[in-house]
Design a protein around this motif. Structure first.
Motif, PDB file in Angstrom:
ATOM      1  N   GLY A 135      90.256 -61.876  74.147  1.00  9.71           N
ATOM      2  CA  GLY A 135      88.910 -62.350  74.411  1.00  9.71           C
ATOM      3  C   GLY A 135      87.893 -61.275  74.737  1.00  9.71           C
ATOM      4  O   GLY A 135      86.718 -61.564  74.887  1.00  9.71           O
ATOM      5  N   ARG A 136      88.331 -60.030  74.849  1.00 12.37           N
ATOM      6  CA  ARG A 136      87.413 -58.944  75.202  1.00 12.37           C
ATOM      7  C   ARG A 136      86.963 -58.204  73.955  1.00 12.37           C
ATOM      8  O   ARG A 136      87.718 -58.044  73.002  1.00 12.37           O
ATOM      9  CB  ARG A 136      88.097 -57.943  76.134  1.00 12.37           C
ATOM     10  N   GLU A 137      85.731 -57.729  73.991  1.00 15.15           N
ATOM     11  CA  GLU A 137      85.260 -56.846  72.933  1.00 15.15           C
ATOM     12  C   GLU A 137      85.682 -55.429  73.304  1.00 15.15           C
ATOM     13  O   GLU A 137      85.460 -54.987  74.433  1.00 15.15           O
ATOM     14  CB  GLU A 137      83.750 -56.911  72.760  1.00 15.15           C
ATOM     15  N   VAL A 138      86.310 -54.745  72.351  1.00 15.33           N
ATOM     16  CA  VAL A 138      86.843 -53.414  72.624  1.00 15.33           C
ATOM     17  C   VAL A 138      86.356 -52.423  71.577  1.00 15.33           C
ATOM     18  O   VAL A 138      85.923 -52.795  70.485  1.00 15.33           O
ATOM     19  CB  VAL A 138      88.387 -53.416  72.646  1.00 15.33           C
ATOM     20  N   THR A 139      86.429 -51.157  71.961  1.00 18.42           N
ATOM     21  CA  THR A 139      86.225 -50.055  71.029  1.00 18.42           C
ATOM     22  C   THR A 139      87.590 -49.416  70.836  1.00 18.42           C
ATOM     23  O   THR A 139      88.210 -48.961  71.805  1.00 18.42           O
ATOM     24  CB  THR A 139      85.232 -49.023  71.592  1.00 18.42           C
ATOM     25  N   ALA A 140      88.075 -49.420  69.617  1.00 18.98           N
ATOM     26  CA  ALA A 140      89.407 -48.902  69.316  1.00 18.98           C
ATOM     27  C   ALA A 140      89.310 -47.517  68.697  1.00 18.98           C
ATOM     28  O   ALA A 140      88.427 -47.256  67.882  1.00 18.98           O
ATOM     29  CB  ALA A 140      90.125 -49.843  68.352  1.00 18.98           C
ATOM     30  N   PHE A 141      90.241 -46.642  69.107  1.00 13.43           N
ATOM     31  CA  PHE A 141      90.304 -45.333  68.465  1.00 13.43           C
ATOM     32  C   PHE A 141      91.752 -44.902  68.321  1.00 13.43           C
ATOM     33  O   PHE A 141      92.611 -45.256  69.131  1.00 13.43           O
ATOM     34  CB  PHE A 141      89.482 -44.285  69.217  1.00 13.43           C
ATOM     35  N   SER A 142      91.993 -44.168  67.249  1.00 12.62           N
ATOM     36  CA  SER A 142      93.351 -43.685  66.996  1.00 12.62           C
ATOM     37  C   SER A 142      93.319 -42.560  65.977  1.00 12.62           C
ATOM     38  O   SER A 142      92.358 -42.418  65.233  1.00 12.62           O
ATOM     39  CB  SER A 142      94.235 -44.827  66.471  1.00 12.62           C
ATOM     40  N   GLY A 143      94.389 -41.810  65.975  1.00 12.78           N
ATOM     41  CA  GLY A 143      94.627 -40.790  64.965  1.00 12.78           C
ATOM     42  C   GLY A 143      95.890 -41.168  64.222  1.00 12.78           C
ATOM     43  O   GLY A 143      96.954 -40.595  64.455  1.00 12.78           O
ATOM     44  N   LEU A 144      95.777 -42.166  63.378  1.00  9.19           N
ATOM     45  CA  LEU A 144      96.925 -42.720  62.654  1.00  9.19           C
ATOM     46  C   LEU A 144      96.703 -42.632  61.154  1.00  9.19           C
ATOM     47  O   LEU A 144      95.564 -42.631  60.689  1.00  9.19           O
ATOM     48  CB  LEU A 144      97.116 -44.199  63.019  1.00  9.19           C
TER      49      LEU A 144
ATOM     50  N   VAL B  38      90.366 -48.720  73.694  1.00 10.33           N
ATOM     51  CA  VAL B  38      91.793 -48.994  73.484  1.00 10.33           C
ATOM     52  C   VAL B  38      92.323 -47.991  72.481  1.00 10.33           C
ATOM     53  O   VAL B  38      91.688 -47.726  71.449  1.00 10.33           O
ATOM     54  CB  VAL B  38      92.020 -50.429  72.943  1.00 10.33           C
ATOM     55  N   THR B  39      93.495 -47.447  72.778  1.00 13.35           N
ATOM     56  CA  THR B  39      94.140 -46.518  71.858  1.00 13.35           C
ATOM     57  C   THR B  39      95.633 -46.795  71.814  1.00 13.35           C
ATOM     58  O   THR B  39      96.130 -47.687  72.510  1.00 13.35           O
ATOM     59  CB  THR B  39      93.848 -45.053  72.246  1.00 13.35           C
ATOM     60  N   THR B  40      96.326 -46.012  71.027  1.00 11.34           N
ATOM     61  CA  THR B  40      97.774 -46.157  70.895  1.00 11.34           C
ATOM     62  C   THR B  40      98.472 -45.284  71.925  1.00 11.34           C
ATOM     63  O   THR B  40      97.901 -44.328  72.447  1.00 11.34           O
ATOM     64  CB  THR B  40      98.239 -45.720  69.498  1.00 11.34           C
ATOM     65  N   GLN B  41      99.708 -45.595  72.186  1.00 11.31           N
ATOM     66  CA  GLN B  41     100.498 -44.769  73.092  1.00 11.31           C
ATOM     67  C   GLN B  41     100.642 -43.356  72.525  1.00 11.31           C
ATOM     68  O   GLN B  41     100.585 -42.374  73.264  1.00 11.31           O
ATOM     69  CB  GLN B  41     101.863 -45.414  73.301  1.00 11.31           C
TER      70      GLN B  41
ATOM     71  N   PRO C 296      87.324 -46.663  81.694  1.00 12.84           N
ATOM     72  CA  PRO C 296      88.491 -47.511  81.460  1.00 12.84           C
ATOM     73  C   PRO C 296      89.113 -47.267  80.078  1.00 12.84           C
ATOM     74  O   PRO C 296      88.410 -47.163  79.081  1.00 12.84           O
ATOM     75  CB  PRO C 296      87.943 -48.935  81.549  1.00 12.84           C
ATOM     76  N   LEU C 297      90.419 -47.162  80.057  1.00 14.10           N
ATOM     77  CA  LEU C 297      91.161 -46.950  78.810  1.00 14.10           C
ATOM     78  C   LEU C 297      92.403 -47.810  78.842  1.00 14.10           C
ATOM     79  O   LEU C 297      93.182 -47.757  79.800  1.00 14.10           O
ATOM     80  CB  LEU C 297      91.552 -45.477  78.662  1.00 14.10           C
ATOM     81  N   ALA C 298      92.593 -48.613  77.803  1.00 14.42           N
ATOM     82  CA  ALA C 298      93.815 -49.389  77.651  1.00 14.42           C
ATOM     83  C   ALA C 298      94.663 -48.723  76.579  1.00 14.42           C
ATOM     84  O   ALA C 298      94.140 -48.224  75.579  1.00 14.42           O
ATOM     85  CB  ALA C 298      93.490 -50.827  77.247  1.00 14.42           C
ATOM     86  N   VAL C 299      95.961 -48.724  76.806  1.00 16.59           N
ATOM     87  CA  VAL C 299      96.894 -48.095  75.880  1.00 16.59           C
ATOM     88  C   VAL C 299      97.846 -49.164  75.367  1.00 16.59           C
ATOM     89  O   VAL C 299      98.527 -49.833  76.157  1.00 16.59           O
ATOM     90  CB  VAL C 299      97.679 -46.959  76.566  1.00 16.59           C
TER      91      VAL C 299
END
Length: 98
Positions: free
Chosen positions: A3-12, A59-62, A77-80
Motif C-alpha cells: 500500500g505504500r508508494e516507494v522509490t526502488a533502486f537496484s543494480g541488477l 527500497v533496494t535488494t539485499q 529510510p531504506l527498506a531492503v
C-alpha cells in the motif's frame, strides 16, 4: 510495504523483475532508478537517490544494500528486500545431486 508508494533502486541485470516483485508485495513503485548490474555505489548516487525519493520510502535488494556500507545516511529510510528459497518438492533428490 503493501500500500505504500516507494522509490526502488537496484543494480541488477533484470531490474524489471525486482519492480514486479515489489508490486506483487503490494507496493506502488512510483519511481525507479536502475543501475548497471554489479554497480558500485558512490556518494553522488546516494545524493541522487535521496533526491529521487522525495520523502518516499527507498527500497533496494539485499545484494545492493551491502554495497551501501559507509555511504548510507541512516536518517533516510531504506527498506531492503530479502529473498530466500525453500525447496518444497524433491528436496532429497536435490540434496543427493548437490
Amino acid at each position: 510495504i503493501a500500500g505504500r508508494e516507494v522509490t526502488a533502486f537496484s543494480g541488477l541485470a533484470q531490474p524489471d523483475r525486482f519492480a514486479a516483485t515489489l508490486a506483487t508485495l503490494g507496493a506502488r513503485v512510483g519511481h525507479r532508478m536502475d543501475f548497471p548490474d554489479h554497480h558500485s555505489y558512490s556518494a553522488t548516487d546516494i545524493a541522487a537517490l535521496r533526491q529521487a525519493a522525495a520523502g518516499k520510502l527507498l527500497v533496494t535488494t539485499q545484494k545492493d544494500a551491502v554495497k551501501l556500507a559507509g555511504l548510507w545516511n541512516v536518517t533516510v529510510p531504506l527498506a531492503v528486500l530479502r529473498i530466500g528459497m525453500q525447496v518444497t518438492h524433491e528436496a532429497a533428490a536435490l540434496g543427493r545431486a548437490l
